[in-house]
Design a protein around this motif. Sequence first.
Motif, PDB file in Angstrom:
ATOM      1  N   GLY A 125     -10.106  25.653   1.108  1.00 48.59           N
ATOM      2  CA  GLY A 125     -10.938  25.275  -0.019  1.00 48.59           C
ATOM      3  C   GLY A 125     -12.413  25.326   0.321  1.00 48.59           C
ATOM      4  O   GLY A 125     -13.262  25.408  -0.576  1.00 48.59           O
ATOM      5  N   ASP A 126     -12.722  25.274   1.593  1.00 47.18           N
ATOM      6  CA  ASP A 126     -14.084  25.364   2.118  1.00 47.18           C
ATOM      7  C   ASP A 126     -13.928  25.753   3.581  1.00 47.18           C
ATOM      8  O   ASP A 126     -13.098  25.182   4.282  1.00 47.18           O
ATOM      9  N   ILE A 127     -14.690  26.716   4.052  1.00 51.50           N
ATOM     10  CA  ILE A 127     -14.526  27.180   5.436  1.00 51.50           C
ATOM     11  C   ILE A 127     -14.863  26.078   6.431  1.00 51.50           C
ATOM     12  O   ILE A 127     -14.293  25.999   7.514  1.00 51.50           O
ATOM     13  N   ARG A 128     -15.760  25.166   6.057  1.00 54.94           N
ATOM     14  CA  ARG A 128     -16.146  24.061   6.935  1.00 54.94           C
ATOM     15  C   ARG A 128     -15.740  22.734   6.307  1.00 54.94           C
ATOM     16  O   ARG A 128     -15.370  22.668   5.137  1.00 54.94           O
ATOM     17  N   ALA A 129     -15.804  21.683   7.098  1.00 50.49           N
ATOM     18  CA  ALA A 129     -15.434  20.356   6.608  1.00 50.49           C
ATOM     19  C   ALA A 129     -16.540  19.779   5.727  1.00 50.49           C
ATOM     20  O   ALA A 129     -17.714  20.127   5.855  1.00 50.49           O
ATOM     21  N   HIS A 130     -16.150  18.864   4.836  1.00 45.52           N
ATOM     22  CA  HIS A 130     -17.059  18.307   3.838  1.00 45.52           C
ATOM     23  C   HIS A 130     -16.614  16.880   3.505  1.00 45.52           C
ATOM     24  O   HIS A 130     -15.453  16.511   3.740  1.00 45.52           O
ATOM     25  N   PRO A 131     -17.470  16.065   2.919  1.00 48.87           N
ATOM     26  CA  PRO A 131     -17.124  14.655   2.727  1.00 48.87           C
ATOM     27  C   PRO A 131     -16.256  14.325   1.521  1.00 48.87           C
ATOM     28  O   PRO A 131     -15.514  13.341   1.552  1.00 48.87           O
ATOM     29  N   THR A 132     -16.327  15.079   0.434  1.00 48.56           N
ATOM     30  CA  THR A 132     -15.601  14.696  -0.773  1.00 48.56           C
ATOM     31  C   THR A 132     -14.520  15.718  -1.113  1.00 48.56           C
ATOM     32  O   THR A 132     -14.646  16.908  -0.827  1.00 48.56           O
ATOM     33  N   GLY A 133     -13.454  15.233  -1.764  1.00 45.19           N
ATOM     34  CA  GLY A 133     -12.381  16.120  -2.187  1.00 45.19           C
ATOM     35  C   GLY A 133     -12.858  17.185  -3.148  1.00 45.19           C
ATOM     36  O   GLY A 133     -12.326  18.300  -3.179  1.00 45.19           O
ATOM     37  N   LYS A 134     -13.862  16.870  -3.929  1.00 47.77           N
ATOM     38  CA  LYS A 134     -14.383  17.827  -4.905  1.00 47.77           C
ATOM     39  C   LYS A 134     -14.976  19.059  -4.220  1.00 47.77           C
ATOM     40  O   LYS A 134     -14.957  20.162  -4.772  1.00 47.77           O
ATOM     41  N   MET A 135     -15.510  18.861  -3.010  1.00 42.34           N
ATOM     42  CA  MET A 135     -16.125  19.980  -2.296  1.00 42.34           C
ATOM     43  C   MET A 135     -15.093  20.951  -1.724  1.00 42.34           C
ATOM     44  O   MET A 135     -15.456  22.016  -1.230  1.00 42.34           O
ATOM     45  N   GLY A 136     -13.814  20.569  -1.777  1.00 42.36           N
ATOM     46  CA  GLY A 136     -12.766  21.476  -1.323  1.00 42.36           C
ATOM     47  C   GLY A 136     -11.798  21.837  -2.423  1.00 42.36           C
ATOM     48  O   GLY A 136     -10.733  22.399  -2.165  1.00 42.36           O
ATOM     49  N   SER A 137     -12.175  21.543  -3.684  1.00 40.92           N
ATOM     50  CA  SER A 137     -11.240  21.705  -4.797  1.00 40.92           C
ATOM     51  C   SER A 137     -11.360  23.057  -5.488  1.00 40.92           C
ATOM     52  O   SER A 137     -10.757  23.272  -6.533  1.00 40.92           O
ATOM     53  N   MET A 138     -12.155  23.953  -4.930  1.00 40.27           N
ATOM     54  CA  MET A 138     -12.249  25.340  -5.419  1.00 40.27           C
ATOM     55  C   MET A 138     -12.668  25.428  -6.884  1.00 40.27           C
ATOM     56  O   MET A 138     -12.181  26.249  -7.643  1.00 40.27           O
ATOM     57  N   GLY A 139     -13.589  24.552  -7.286  1.00 43.55           N
ATOM     58  CA  GLY A 139     -14.119  24.604  -8.641  1.00 43.55           C
ATOM     59  C   GLY A 139     -13.399  23.736  -9.645  1.00 43.55           C
ATOM     60  O   GLY A 139     -13.817  23.643 -10.805  1.00 43.55           O
ATOM     61  N   LEU A 140     -12.320  23.069  -9.236  1.00 46.63           N
ATOM     62  CA  LEU A 140     -11.561  22.241 -10.177  1.00 46.63           C
ATOM     63  C   LEU A 140     -12.364  21.043 -10.686  1.00 46.63           C
ATOM     64  O   LEU A 140     -12.079  20.523 -11.769  1.00 46.63           O
TER      65      LEU A 140
END
Length: 372
Positions: A125-140
Amino acid sequence: MRILTEEDVWAAVRGGSVFASGGGGWVDHGLQIGNAAVSIGQPKLVSVDELPDDAIIITATAIGAPAGTDWQMLGTDYIKAVQLLQENYDGKIVGVMTPQNGMSSSINGWLPAALLGLVVVDATGDIRAHPTGKMGSMGLAGIQDYETVQVVVGGKRETGSYLELVVKGSPAKTSNILRTAADQAGGFIASARHPLPASYIKKHAAIGGISIAIELGKAIIAAQPEGAEHVINTIVNHTQGTLLGKGIVTERNVHYSGAFDIGTITVEVPGGEALTLHVMNEYMAVDDAKGNRLTTYPDVITTLSGETGLPVSIGHVKAGAELAVLSVHKSKVPLSTSVKDPSVYPEVEKALGISLAEYAFDGVEPVIVDKL
């Protein structure tokens, strides 16, 4: 398609540690879960292009703050989370992916995949780690009328903090509920979420994210016998990154709040200059002593040990340690729709008290997804 091996476990953890950007779990946890996966079964890594467009893929991960100390996640928790999602989704789930790379998050889905007969999809969902689920939700996060299913499982049984939770609703609202659950479970919890067709993953994910981590990890492992400097140079060259400086940690001002680690770390580099690393579970930005922005999410930002050359997580950064600060520009990595979505930035900017979006979107076209 290929079967993942113990060699891949080590490589995914080593390479994922760079993309962890100071967060992304823990090395020991990653090795434990990964080795269990390749021991209990034969997890298969597949390209998303090998799957039909209507194949349903879910995201498996862990939610919380890397510095949390009162959590417990067992391998069975990752498996249970996927099982609960299967029970609460009206359709057949074929594959599992991760929302991010990390010290353990690169392999979060391998164990349930091995046990439950699913494939591991080579996308993040993101090549690197991130703090919120939204940042890995692929636009959802921006789709208001899309109902997702999210599950969390974990916590210490002996203290009564163990939780199982299934929530349905918009990705934005349910993600906030899961973050609260992680906090109540002791700071970290296993999760399964977002059943999506492969057609959506092909369009919106960071394709090849797991293979990229594994290949970097193999290069790091090969470089380790030559010492710290060779490891650092290998990471820089392999990622086409830049060293912003190398120096001593003079201040670590990071506090735990609501399943987030938030604050700053200061590294003094030669010449009396200082680098300020802004932290929200992961490194989100770096400023120089004059306040000039040097790098910003979704750039990969990582601290490397002066003693070993290996990445050092935020939870293990200590005053007096020698660190090299690495930045890999966003143009050098695949970017998912997640990081191009303007709606994922305001809450992180508010928590940190700094601007991110104006730098993140420099040269990047914003993407707002309004339907699947």
